[in-house]
Scaffold this motif. Structure first.
Motif, mmCIF file in Angstrom:
data_model
loop_
_atom_site.group_PDB
_atom_site.id
_atom_site.type_symbol
_atom_site.label_atom_id
_atom_site.label_comp_id
_atom_site.label_asym_id
_atom_site.label_seq_id
_atom_site.Cartn_x
_atom_site.Cartn_y
_atom_site.Cartn_z
ATOM 1 N N ARG A 45 0.826 -1.209 0.000
ATOM 2 C CA ARG A 45 0.000 0.000 0.000
ATOM 3 C C ARG A 45 0.859 1.258 0.000
ATOM 4 N N MET A 46 1.982 1.222 0.722
ATOM 5 C CA MET A 46 2.881 2.375 0.725
ATOM 6 C C MET A 46 3.369 2.685 -0.687
ATOM 7 N N ARG A 47 3.592 1.639 -1.483
ATOM 8 C CA ARG A 47 4.050 1.849 -2.862
ATOM 9 C C ARG A 47 2.890 2.193 -3.798
ATOM 10 N N ASP A 48 1.850 1.366 -3.799
ATOM 11 C CA ASP A 48 0.805 1.481 -4.815
ATOM 12 C C ASP A 48 -0.157 2.634 -4.558
ATOM 13 N N PHE A 50 0.252 5.158 -1.782
ATOM 14 C CA PHE A 50 0.870 6.374 -1.270
ATOM 15 C C PHE A 50 2.015 6.879 -2.142
ATOM 16 N N GLY A 51 2.487 6.062 -3.080
ATOM 17 C CA GLY A 51 3.472 6.547 -4.044
ATOM 18 C C GLY A 51 4.926 6.422 -3.641
ATOM 19 N N ALA A 52 5.278 5.542 -2.689
ATOM 20 C CA ALA A 52 6.683 5.351 -2.338
ATOM 21 C C ALA A 52 7.432 4.772 -3.533
ATOM 22 N N LEU A 53 8.611 5.321 -3.832
ATOM 23 C CA LEU A 53 9.373 4.874 -4.993
ATOM 24 C C LEU A 53 10.352 3.760 -4.658
ATOM 25 N N ALA A 54 10.626 3.521 -3.379
ATOM 26 C CA ALA A 54 11.499 2.413 -3.001
ATOM 27 C C ALA A 54 10.748 1.097 -3.172
ATOM 28 N N SER A 55 11.486 0.006 -3.365
ATOM 29 C CA SER A 55 10.865 -1.302 -3.537
ATOM 30 C C SER A 55 10.251 -1.783 -2.220
ATOM 31 N N GLU A 76 11.834 8.028 1.253
ATOM 32 C CA GLU A 76 10.579 7.544 0.676
ATOM 33 C C GLU A 76 9.678 6.961 1.768
ATOM 34 N N PHE A 77 10.276 6.249 2.721
ATOM 35 C CA PHE A 77 9.537 5.690 3.858
ATOM 36 C C PHE A 77 8.877 6.813 4.652
ATOM 37 N N VAL A 78 9.682 7.852 4.945
ATOM 38 C CA VAL A 78 9.204 8.960 5.781
ATOM 39 C C VAL A 78 8.246 9.860 5.013
ATOM 40 N N ARG A 79 8.576 10.128 3.754
ATOM 41 C CA ARG A 79 7.774 11.073 2.975
ATOM 42 C C ARG A 79 6.320 10.634 2.852
ATOM 43 N N VAL A 80 6.113 9.361 2.514
ATOM 44 C CA VAL A 80 4.732 8.928 2.278
ATOM 45 C C VAL A 80 3.943 8.802 3.582
ATOM 46 N N LEU A 81 4.641 8.539 4.700
ATOM 47 C CA LEU A 81 3.927 8.350 5.973
ATOM 48 C C LEU A 81 3.858 9.633 6.796
ATOM 49 N N ALA A 82 5.018 10.229 7.091
ATOM 50 C CA ALA A 82 5.035 11.430 7.935
ATOM 51 C C ALA A 82 4.389 12.611 7.220
ATOM 52 N N VAL A 83 4.715 12.782 5.931
ATOM 53 C CA VAL A 83 4.190 13.925 5.178
ATOM 54 C C VAL A 83 2.858 13.593 4.537
ATOM 55 N N ARG A 191 8.519 8.799 -16.786
ATOM 56 C CA ARG A 191 7.510 8.796 -15.725
ATOM 57 C C ARG A 191 7.623 7.488 -14.956
ATOM 58 N N SER A 192 7.730 7.582 -13.623
ATOM 59 C CA SER A 192 8.017 6.379 -12.831
ATOM 60 C C SER A 192 7.072 6.181 -11.662
ATOM 61 N N GLY A 193 5.935 6.847 -11.683
ATOM 62 C CA GLY A 193 4.970 6.636 -10.609
ATOM 63 C C GLY A 193 4.169 7.892 -10.348
ATOM 64 N N SER A 194 3.009 7.706 -9.730
ATOM 65 C CA SER A 194 2.158 8.852 -9.427
ATOM 66 C C SER A 194 1.098 8.440 -8.434
ATOM 67 N N PHE A 195 0.480 9.439 -7.818
ATOM 68 C CA PHE A 195 -0.719 9.190 -7.032
ATOM 69 C C PHE A 195 -1.505 10.483 -6.929
ATOM 70 N N GLY A 196 -2.775 10.368 -6.608
ATOM 71 C CA GLY A 196 -3.608 11.569 -6.503
ATOM 72 C C GLY A 196 -5.012 11.329 -6.994
ATOM 73 N N SER A 197 -5.508 12.210 -7.861
ATOM 74 C CA SER A 197 -6.882 12.172 -8.344
ATOM 75 C C SER A 197 -7.149 10.908 -9.145
ATOM 76 N N PRO A 198 -8.438 10.465 -9.185
ATOM 77 C CA PRO A 198 -8.766 9.265 -9.970
ATOM 78 C C PRO A 198 -8.322 9.383 -11.425
ATOM 79 N N ASP A 199 -8.577 10.535 -12.047
ATOM 80 C CA ASP A 199 -8.104 10.779 -13.415
ATOM 81 C C ASP A 199 -6.851 11.646 -13.309
ATOM 82 N N GLU A 200 -5.715 11.006 -13.132
ATOM 83 C CA GLU A 200 -4.497 11.740 -12.819
ATOM 84 C C GLU A 200 -4.012 12.569 -13.989
ATOM 85 N N CYS A 201 -3.105 13.476 -13.671
ATOM 86 C CA CYS A 201 -2.507 14.312 -14.702
ATOM 87 C C CYS A 201 -1.915 13.438 -15.803
#
Length: 262
Positions: A45-48, A50-55, A76-83, A191-201
């Motif tokens: 879930r952190m990857r898919d 929240f957008g974490a780029l680490a494996s 990446e661990f901190v960014r997706v969780l703390a921020v 482009r290597s990943g994204s998260f946000g709106s259902p119809d993303e940029c």
């Protein structure tokens, strides 16, 4: 790793690394506690989501405490969780965790080795040199371009958090610096990943990086189509060659993050 038994449940519940086993374990314990504070999401879930780029394996190992994770994996661990989940200020979180990471990586005394180990290491080195001489450098454990270094200079257009009207188009531009000794030729941001709106940029899959000599700075732009609905989108980009092979896999990706408004 410490464990506890919970009445009424089978098996054991992990408590995370014990802090008294060293600075690396104490650092991993802090990561584990951050994950619990953020609702204990799975690494998938952190990857898919929240957008974490680490494996997934790198994220899991970071909170295990056996080895200190790289700063890129840590962030990446901190960014997706703390921020991303807990809403911490990004600059404050980065400063705090970078300090913790730096303290955790302070070198420990190296263990003493018997002469036999040094002999084995010397034999391995001789064999490695021989293979390089025979195969012309094709056999090596080092990256093909060890002097390849990218440095983020700043956002030229559309700062993070900018409001963008739904359905509109905009151009995002970053400025990067070739901080290494290898010239950038025939490169792209992919482009290597994204998260946000259902119809993303919507964006191209890759954009070219102009030739950049060592020490020079370059501006790279991407055309973006904002989604038709309000929300937010965040898209990540990493440097690759013409075949799509990542050239700086351990470097943190550049990204844009915008708010989609009516």
């Amino acid at each position: 790793m410490d464990v506890e038994r919970t009445p009424g449940r089978r098996g054991r519940v992990a408590l995370g690394p014990a802090e008294d086993t060293g600075p690396v374990a104490a650092f991993a314990r802090r990561l584990w506690e951050l994950k619990r504070a953020a609702g204990d999401p799975s690494y998938d879930r952190m990857r898919d989501e929240f957008g974490a780029l680490a494996s997934k394996s790198a994220l899991s190992a970071a909170a295990r405490g056996r080895h200190l994770p790289s700063w890129e994996t840590t962030w990446e661990f901190v960014r997706v969780l703390a921020v991303g989940v807990l809403g911490r200020d990004e600059s404050s979180a980065r400063l705090e965790w970078r300090g913790l990471w730096e303290r955790a990586r302070e070198p420990e005394p190296a263990p003493r080795r018997r002469p036999a180990y040094w002999l084995a290491a010397a034999v391995a080195l001789v064999l490695a040199v021989a293979l390089v001489l025979v195969f012309g450098g094709a056999f090596t454990g080092e990256p093909a371009a060890s002097g390849d270094v990218s440095e983020f200079v700043g956002d030229v257009t559309v700062p993070d958090g900018s409001p963008i009207p739904a359905g509109s188009r905009f151009v995002k531009t970053w400025e990067l610096r070739n901080a290494g000794s290898v010239g950038w030729i025939g490169r792209y941001l992919v482009r290597s990943g994204s998260f946000g709106s259902p119809d993303e940029c919507r964006t191209p899959a890759r954009v070219p990086v102009p030739y950049t000599a060592p020490g020079e700075q370059v501006r790279i732009s991407v055309d973006v189509q904002a989604p038709p609905s309000t929300g937010h989108c965040q898209v990540y980009w990493k440097m690759a060659d013409a075949e799509g092979h990542l050239l700086l896999p351990d470097d943190r990706a550049v990204f844009f993050s915008v708010r989609i408004v009516p």
